[in-house]
Design an enzyme around this catalytic site. Structure first.
Site, PDB file in Angstrom:
ATOM      1  N   THR A  82      -9.657  -1.586   2.253  1.00  0.00           N
ATOM      2  CA  THR A  82      -9.392  -1.913   0.968  1.00  0.00           C
ATOM      3  C   THR A  82      -8.846  -3.523   0.998  1.00  0.00           C
ATOM      4  O   THR A  82      -8.507  -3.868   1.814  1.00  0.00           O
ATOM      5  CB  THR A  82      -8.406  -0.949   0.277  1.00  0.00           C
ATOM      6  OG1 THR A  82      -7.090  -1.072   0.746  1.00  0.00           O
ATOM      7  CG2 THR A  82      -8.781   0.432   0.495  1.00  0.00           C
ATOM      8  N   ASP A  83      -8.808  -3.735  -0.244  1.00  0.00           N
ATOM      9  CA  ASP A  83      -7.843  -5.208  -0.611  1.00  0.00           C
ATOM     10  C   ASP A  83      -6.588  -5.007  -0.977  1.00  0.00           C
ATOM     11  O   ASP A  83      -6.277  -3.700  -0.887  1.00  0.00           O
ATOM     12  CB  ASP A  83      -8.562  -6.097  -1.651  1.00  0.00           C
ATOM     13  CG  ASP A  83      -8.195  -7.642  -1.073  1.00  0.00           C
ATOM     14  OD1 ASP A  83      -7.135  -7.765  -0.679  1.00  0.00           O
ATOM     15  OD2 ASP A  83      -8.963  -8.532  -1.675  1.00  0.00           O
ATOM     16  N   TRP A  84      -5.727  -5.729  -1.000  1.00  0.00           N
ATOM     17  CA  TRP A  84      -4.389  -5.591  -1.380  1.00  0.00           C
ATOM     18  C   TRP A  84      -3.926  -4.687  -2.361  1.00  0.00           C
ATOM     19  O   TRP A  84      -4.001  -4.972  -3.732  1.00  0.00           O
ATOM     20  CB  TRP A  84      -3.751  -6.964  -1.658  1.00  0.00           C
ATOM     21  CG  TRP A  84      -2.234  -6.989  -1.687  1.00  0.00           C
ATOM     22  CD1 TRP A  84      -1.481  -6.812  -2.902  1.00  0.00           C
ATOM     23  CD2 TRP A  84      -1.287  -7.527  -0.835  1.00  0.00           C
ATOM     24  NE1 TRP A  84      -0.318  -6.993  -2.361  1.00  0.00           N
ATOM     25  CE2 TRP A  84       0.010  -7.552  -1.155  1.00  0.00           C
ATOM     26  CE3 TRP A  84      -1.479  -7.704   0.631  1.00  0.00           C
ATOM     27  CZ2 TRP A  84       0.968  -7.834  -0.601  1.00  0.00           C
ATOM     28  CZ3 TRP A  84      -0.453  -8.374   1.447  1.00  0.00           C
ATOM     29  CH2 TRP A  84       0.775  -8.196   0.696  1.00  0.00           C
ATOM     30  N   GLN A  85      -3.307  -3.499  -1.972  1.00  0.00           N
ATOM     31  CA  GLN A  85      -2.743  -2.645  -3.117  1.00  0.00           C
ATOM     32  C   GLN A  85      -3.707  -1.900  -3.831  1.00  0.00           C
ATOM     33  O   GLN A  85      -3.501  -1.365  -4.850  1.00  0.00           O
ATOM     34  CB  GLN A  85      -1.584  -3.252  -3.831  1.00  0.00           C
ATOM     35  CG  GLN A  85      -0.585  -2.259  -4.228  1.00  0.00           C
ATOM     36  CD  GLN A  85       0.660  -3.086  -5.014  1.00  0.00           C
ATOM     37  OE1 GLN A  85       0.159  -3.942  -5.719  1.00  0.00           O
ATOM     38  NE2 GLN A  85       1.898  -3.051  -4.359  1.00  0.00           N
ATOM     39  N   ASP A  86      -5.139  -1.839  -3.468  1.00  0.00           N
ATOM     40  CA  ASP A  86      -6.176  -1.557  -4.387  1.00  0.00           C
ATOM     41  C   ASP A  86      -6.331  -0.081  -4.659  1.00  0.00           C
ATOM     42  O   ASP A  86      -6.750   0.333  -5.752  1.00  0.00           O
ATOM     43  CB  ASP A  86      -7.577  -2.035  -3.890  1.00  0.00           C
ATOM     44  CG  ASP A  86      -7.411  -3.567  -4.384  1.00  0.00           C
ATOM     45  OD1 ASP A  86      -6.889  -4.022  -5.203  1.00  0.00           O
ATOM     46  OD2 ASP A  86      -8.263  -4.365  -3.670  1.00  0.00           O
TER      47      ASP A  86
END
EC number: 3.2.1.21
Length: 821
Positions: A362-366
């Site tokens: 995933t990307d940041w905090q997604d």
């Protein structure tokens, strides 16, 4: 174009009589790399059109494994099977968890809190960390992280992680090395991707990636979060400079070249990736780069046909063609569905159609954002379930332990089966095995590779890339190169004329870019470069004043000073653009250039002195067209990196002949936004770009002649028209001649135009490019081979479709017609 079309229309009857159609038969078509694939021809209800369908598995057939591959995979599978049989649920979830380095450091320091780290390692078995401790800004008074600090930090983390792991599983560290190892002090920084694309030379993409991997691996980090493969069609978007521009073919070729450079030509699925190579990340899969609002991480509305036609090919080439080992998922939503919840795209397309075997992070905090940002989940549990169902492998959590804690509870409750964990954990362990982390988890601080960070030959490679990227867009009366016989006094002004920081843009030392030039140990500003190569003597005098600072209120005094100095100058060189930015903090509400920079430019033009405009910018900021056309010359420098100042100076003085071409359409007005060069026929004349995709001038002239198809059948009596059979490869040749008086490089671009199709075709699409270097009066024949896929489009059924019909091949002013039946 009209002549070719007319000849086609006149010859259609003859061609149709000469060439027969077959229906419902199995045929073989030429695909990537000269291979062939069998496809089934689809019958048509009426008429003589032929239609073929292709799958990605046919376009990119799996390579034949040699014994070395087979042995590697067998040993890996045995090792991973044995390891997984001994792992607890908590250990497996830990492998799927990625935390930011700042969860381990105390505020305003870069010192690892070993107590916290040991707790994470022994309680949750965290399997991955990421980022630089100074990504978000200074840590106390610490600006950057040098190699020795990185190596000590990675070794500390790895030691404690392995000590805490019941099965001695090493962690994997990932880093955003976007245009070089930009978080490693002294590492070489290259032009950002739009600049790389402007070279139209895949060798530069490969070299930049190789050096980036080397410098990242040298500090113990084997996972690089690059390249960005989105298509840059939304100029408002804050990350457009991270793309390879607006063309899917350029993004595909440059992206695949970068993947091979990062990974040393290997993939992690059937063999090892050894230092100095790293595993790379194809990102952000996919549709992220065209948010409707132009704001980062906001909704994109892209029809399925457009997704497959323009946004998927670069990922297909990088993943299925070049073997990218990991992908990072689009943080946004496409057509109302967050990509992190899309089973269709993360499983059916990615794992099915593209045959991806690697890790999807995933990307940041997604995952958390599915609750509070996207509102598809009412709880953290539901968000995790949606993401796991879709197909994520690793969660970039990244600032807390919510993911491992909640997922463990869900497994215990039977909501998530252990078998689902196993799918992802196997991929993650396979990756760690391929990187040699089980056999050699600790980086060597004394390794020779550490001393190569920032070496001269790397910086020379970055400068050479910048030289080929810089694009001459306008040159009235051949004002460039500056003639020192007649030009004695030059004013250099503008906010980016003496700024290495602005040359680098975002993702440089810090996420939002450097705070000051002193953070770069190497590099030259344009002013410094110009003074170095001219010696700045009385015979050639360079005056400098900033003129205006970006982001501050109008300072008429500074502008007046520049205007006054211009009066005593023979030529004015003004450098304007943008401050560094990245992602959401870089969102803008107006694509227009900073009005104070426009005011500076206008008042300098009003002096009547010849003005050379240099644009140093992440986005194509809109300028008044009349003002731009009033300039004597225009150079587009993109974000050329630390080494960019001297190449720009060398081009100004004629030591280097510019050869860059625009990899995107430069809008003249806001009404031009969203209409790329490959627009539909119905959109002809609806925009007025300031400069077109592919524009780029030289100090010499190139002539194209003798465009021909070497394996097509000429149409009798129709010079320049050919026939061929649908589904085959065709080779086109053209002769390029340097008709000028100086050596020069030329990017030769081949376009394909489909005249009629069941889905409205584009006016043209790029289907080949090559860079040539020619001395005066010298010629070279260039060859382009187009396989069946490159004649395809996405049909009414959203499948890759080949259809008989008429095509135009264009190279410069040369055209030929090809009728495929």
């Amino acid at each position: 174009m009209k002549t070719i079309k007319s000849l086609f229309l006149l010859s259609l009857l003859i061609v149709n009589l000469l060439i027969s159609s077959t229906y419902g038969s199995s045929i073989r078509v030429s695909i990537v790399g000269g291979e062939e694939a069998e496809v089934i021809e689809k019958p048509r209800t009426f008429g003589n059109k032929r239609e073929l369908k292709l799958e990605y598995s046919q376009i990119y057939p799996k390579k034949q494994l040699n014994q070395e591959n087979i042995n590697f995979m067998s040993a890996r599978d045995t090792f991973v099977d044995n390891l997984m049989s001994k792992m607890s649920i908590t250990e497996k979830i830990g492998q799927m968890t990625q935390l930011d380095i700042t969860t381990l450091t105390s505020p305003n320091t870069i010192t690892i809190n070993e107590t916290t780290l040991a707790y994470y390692a022994k309680t949750y078995y965290i399997g991955s960390y990421l980022n630089s401790p100074v990504s978000g800004g200074l840590a106390g008074d610490i600006h950057h992280i040098n190699s020795s600090v990185w190596l000590d930090m990675i070794n500390t983390i790895q030691t404690i992680v392995i000590e805490g792991s019941p099965n001695k599983i090493p962690m994997i560290y990932g880093l955003d090395s976007v245009h070089g190892a930009n978080y490693v002090h002294k590492a070489t920084l290259f032009p950002h991707n739009t600049g790389l694309a402007a070279t139209f030379n895949i060798e530069h993409a490969t070299t930049a990636a190789q050096i980036t991997s080397k410098d990242t691996v040298a500090v113990g980090i084997p996972w690089v979060f690059a390249p960005v493969l989105g298509i840059g069609v939304q100029p408002l978007w804050s990350r457009i400079y991270e793309t390879f521009g607006e063309d899917p073919y350029v993004a595909s070729m440059m992206g695949a070249a970068a993947v091979r450079g990062f990974q040393g030509g290997n993939n992690s699925f059937d063999g090892p990736i050894n230092a100095p190579s790293a595993v790379c990340t194809a990102k952000h899969y996919f549709g992220y780069s065209d948010p409707t609002s132009g704001k980062d991480r906001t909704a994109a509305w892209i029809p399925e046909r457009m997704l497959r036609r323009y946004f998927l090919p670069s990922f297909a080439e990088a993943i299925t063609g070049a073997g990218a080992g990991t992908i990072m998922i689009n943080s946004g939503e496409v057509n109302g569905v967050p990509m992190h919840t899309s089973y269709k795209y993360l499983t059916e397309v990615l794992r099915g159609e593209l045959q991806f075997e690697g890790v999807a992070v995933t990307d940041w905090q997604d995952i958390e954002k599915l609750v509070y940002f996207h509102h598809t989940a009412g709880s953290a549990e539901e968000a995790i379930l949606q993401a796991l169902d879709a197909g994520i492998d690793m969660s970039m959590v990244p600032l807390d332990l919510s993911f491992p804690i909640i997922l463990a509870e869900m497994v215990a409750a039977g909501t998530v089966p252990e078998s689902r964990l196993d799918l992802s954990v196997r991929r993650i362990l396979n990756l760690k095995y391929a990187l040699g982390l089980f056999s050699n988890p600790y980086p060597n601080p004394n390794a020779a590779i550490v001393d190569t960070i920032g070496q001269v030959q790397d910086r020379e490679a970055a400068a050479a890339t910048a030289e080929e990227s810089i694009t001459l867009l306008q040159n009235k009366n051949n004002i460039l190169p500056l003639n020192t016989n007649t030009i004695k006094n030059v004013l250099l002004t503008g906010p980016s004329a003496d700024s290495i920081r602005n040359l680098n843009g975002g993702w440089s030392v810090h996420w939002q870019g450097a705070y000051e030039d002193s953070e770069f140990p190497f590099g030259t500003s344009i002013l410094t470069g110009l003074r170095e190569i001219t010696n700045d003597t009385a015979d050639f005098n360079i005056q400098y004043t900033i003129g205006h600072e970006i982001g501050v209120p109008t300072n008429q005094t500074s502008i007046d000073e520049a205007v006054e100095l211009a009066q005593s100058s023979d030529v004015v060189v003004v450098v304007i653009g943008e401050l560094p930015e990245a992602e959401t903090p870089g969102d803008i509400y107006d694509l227009s250039m900073d009005p104070n920079e426009v005011l500076l430019l206008q008042q300098l033009v009003d002096t009547g002195k010849p003005v050379v405009l240099i644009l140093v910018e992440a986005r194509p900021r809109i300028l008044p067209p009349d003002l731009v056309y009033s300039c004597a010359a225009v150079l587009m420098a993109y974000l050329p990196g630390s080494e960019g100042g001297k190449p720009i100076a060398n081009i100004l003085m004629g030591n280097v002949n510019p050869s860059g071409r625009l990899p995107l359409t430069y809008p003249g007005t806001t009404g031009d936004i969203g209409v790329p060069y490959y627009h539909k026929y119905s959109e002809n004349g609806v925009t007025t770009p300031l400069f077109q995709f592919g524009d780029g001038l030289s100090y010499t002239t190139f002539n194209y002649t003798n465009l021909a198809c070497s394996n097509c059948k000429p149409i009798s009596g129709q010079s320049g028209n050919y026939t061929g059979v649908l589904g085959q490869s065709y080779t086109f040749t053209v002769t390029v001649t340097n008709n000028g008086n100086v050596q020069g490089k030329d990017s030769v671009l081949l376009y394909l135009s489909d005249l009629w199709a069941q889905v409205t075709p584009e006016v043209k699409m790029l289907r080949g490019f090559q860079k040539v270097d020619l001395m005066p009066a010298k010629s070279q024949q260039i060859s382009f081979t187009l396989n069946a896929y490159e004649f395809s489009f996405i049909g009414v059924d959203n499948k890759i479709t080949l259809e008989s019909g008429q095509f135009i091949i264009m190279v410069g002013n040369q055209q030929l017609g090809l009728y495929l039946q």
